[in-house]
Design an enzyme around this catalytic site. Structure first.
Site, short mmCIF file in Angstrom:
data_model
loop_
_atom_site.label_atom_id
_atom_site.label_comp_id
_atom_site.label_asym_id
_atom_site.label_seq_id
_atom_site.Cartn_x
_atom_site.Cartn_y
_atom_site.Cartn_z
N GLU A 1 0.80 -1.31 -0.06
CA GLU A 1 0.23 0.08 -0.26
C GLU A 1 0.63 1.36 -0.10
O GLU A 1 1.95 1.23 0.75
CB GLU A 1 -0.90 0.16 1.25
CG GLU A 1 -2.32 -0.39 0.89
CD GLU A 1 -2.99 0.93 0.23
OE1 GLU A 1 -2.57 1.36 -0.51
OE2 GLU A 1 -4.46 0.73 0.67
N ASP A 2 0.40 2.36 -0.58
CA ASP A 2 1.19 3.61 -0.49
C ASP A 2 0.93 4.26 0.94
O ASP A 2 1.73 4.72 1.38
CB ASP A 2 0.42 4.82 -1.53
CG ASP A 2 -1.17 4.64 -1.42
OD1 ASP A 2 -1.65 4.09 -0.73
OD2 ASP A 2 -1.36 5.59 -2.38
N ASP B 1 -4.57 5.48 5.90
CA ASP B 1 -5.20 6.52 6.82
C ASP B 1 -6.27 6.03 7.81
O ASP B 1 -5.72 5.54 9.04
CB ASP B 1 -5.83 7.36 5.47
CG ASP B 1 -6.29 8.65 5.93
OD1 ASP B 1 -5.74 9.38 6.81
OD2 ASP B 1 -7.28 9.07 5.39
N PHE C 1 -2.11 16.19 4.14
CA PHE C 1 -2.44 15.59 2.85
C PHE C 1 -0.91 15.30 2.12
O PHE C 1 -0.30 16.39 1.72
CB PHE C 1 -3.26 16.26 1.97
CG PHE C 1 -4.13 15.58 0.86
CD1 PHE C 1 -4.88 14.59 0.96
CD2 PHE C 1 -3.39 15.63 -0.44
CE1 PHE C 1 -5.29 13.86 0.23
CE2 PHE C 1 -3.81 14.75 -1.37
CZ PHE C 1 -4.96 13.98 -1.21
N ARG D 1 1.77 12.14 -8.99
CA ARG D 1 2.21 10.87 -8.89
C ARG D 1 3.65 10.70 -8.98
O ARG D 1 4.52 9.83 -8.61
CB ARG D 1 1.43 9.89 -9.54
CG ARG D 1 -0.26 9.51 -9.05
CD ARG D 1 -0.59 8.30 -9.86
NE ARG D 1 -2.16 8.31 -9.52
CZ ARG D 1 -2.78 7.87 -8.53
NH1 ARG D 1 -2.21 7.47 -7.71
NH2 ARG D 1 -4.30 7.85 -8.79
P1 IMP Z 1 -8.03 4.54 4.22
O1 IMP Z 1 -8.90 3.45 3.75
O2 IMP Z 1 -8.78 5.49 5.00
O3 IMP Z 1 -6.92 3.80 5.19
O4 IMP Z 1 -7.29 5.40 3.01
C1 IMP Z 1 -6.20 4.80 2.24
C2 IMP Z 1 -6.26 5.37 1.03
O5 IMP Z 1 -6.65 6.92 0.90
C3 IMP Z 1 -4.82 5.42 0.49
O6 IMP Z 1 -4.61 4.26 -0.27
C4 IMP Z 1 -4.99 6.43 -0.54
O7 IMP Z 1 -5.18 5.91 -1.88
C5 IMP Z 1 -5.67 7.43 -0.08
N1 IMP Z 1 -5.14 8.36 0.78
C6 IMP Z 1 -5.33 8.75 2.25
N2 IMP Z 1 -4.57 9.59 2.42
C7 IMP Z 1 -3.94 10.15 1.56
C8 IMP Z 1 -3.07 11.30 1.27
O8 IMP Z 1 -2.60 12.00 2.32
N3 IMP Z 1 -2.84 11.66 0.19
C9 IMP Z 1 -3.13 10.87 -1.16
N4 IMP Z 1 -4.01 9.78 -0.75
C10 IMP Z 1 -4.44 9.48 0.31
MG MG Z 2 -4.39 3.49 -2.13
#
Ligand code: IMP
Ligand code: MG
Length: 174
Positions: free
Chosen positions: A97-98, A101, A150, A163
């Protein structure tokens, strides 16, 4: 509004940390084949750079998921836009994963993949925003913990932009 980006993690630091993670993974799996499952699109840069540094044989697969809900906050509903190509039963799987959050995406994905009976299932994320966590996720390999900002670059986007930046930056609208 003007968008500005300030560097949070420079390219060299990302490279160094990825080398350390690759070494850890290579040791943990001790010559066994690993399948990396990249979560598109944000995880692409990370998976490619990490895979090049892992010592043993690595297979690739990809998933694309999105969460849908109202406004900016994702709901718990995850939609699979692209599913795995190959079965993962009996394989050593690492989800790439990148960023984590709220943890919603991985909470869903982990259970989805676990049901397919892999031999082992680990989570590897480049970035972690622990302050934002709603779902408790056990992260096996983590690049960096970052503040609640962000982030863009090195795979991560804002409306599909940024990206390809080689570093990780904080995006501000001014
Ligand atoms: P989660 O399901 O809330 O953990 O969200 C994860 C996904 O939200 C990541 O895989 C990202 O694609 C996107 N995301 C969350 N925070 C950021 C950020 O700061 N920048 C860009 N994408 C984000
Ligand atoms: Mg993602």
């Amino acid at each position: 509004m003007k968008e500005t980006i300030s560097v949070l993690i420079p390219e060299k630091e990302i490279e160094k940390r990825i080398s350390e993670l690759a070494e850890e993974i290579s040791k943990d799996f001790d010559g066994k084949t690993i399948t990396l499952i990249c979560i598109l699109k944000g995880g692409v840069m990370f998976m490619v750079d990490l895979a090049k540094k892992i010592k043993q044989n690595v297979e690739f697969d990809f998933m694309d998921v999105s969460s849908y809900g109202n406004g900016k906050e994702s709901s718990g509903n995850i939609k699979i836009n692209r599913d795995l190509e190959n079965p993962i039963e009996g394989k050593n799987i690492i989800i790439i994963e990148d960023i984590i959050d709220s943890g919603r995406t991985l909470n869903y994905l982990y259970r989805y993949l676990k049901d397919k009976k892999p031999l082992s299932l680990k989570i590897c994320t480049l970035l972690d925003k622990p302050e934002r966590r709603v779902f408790d996720i056990h992260v096996d390999y983590k690049g960096f913990e970052i503040p609640d900002e962000f982030i863009v670059g090195y795979g991560l986007d804002y409306a599909e932009k940024y990206r390809n930046l080689p570093y990780i930056g904080i995006l501000k609208n001014e």
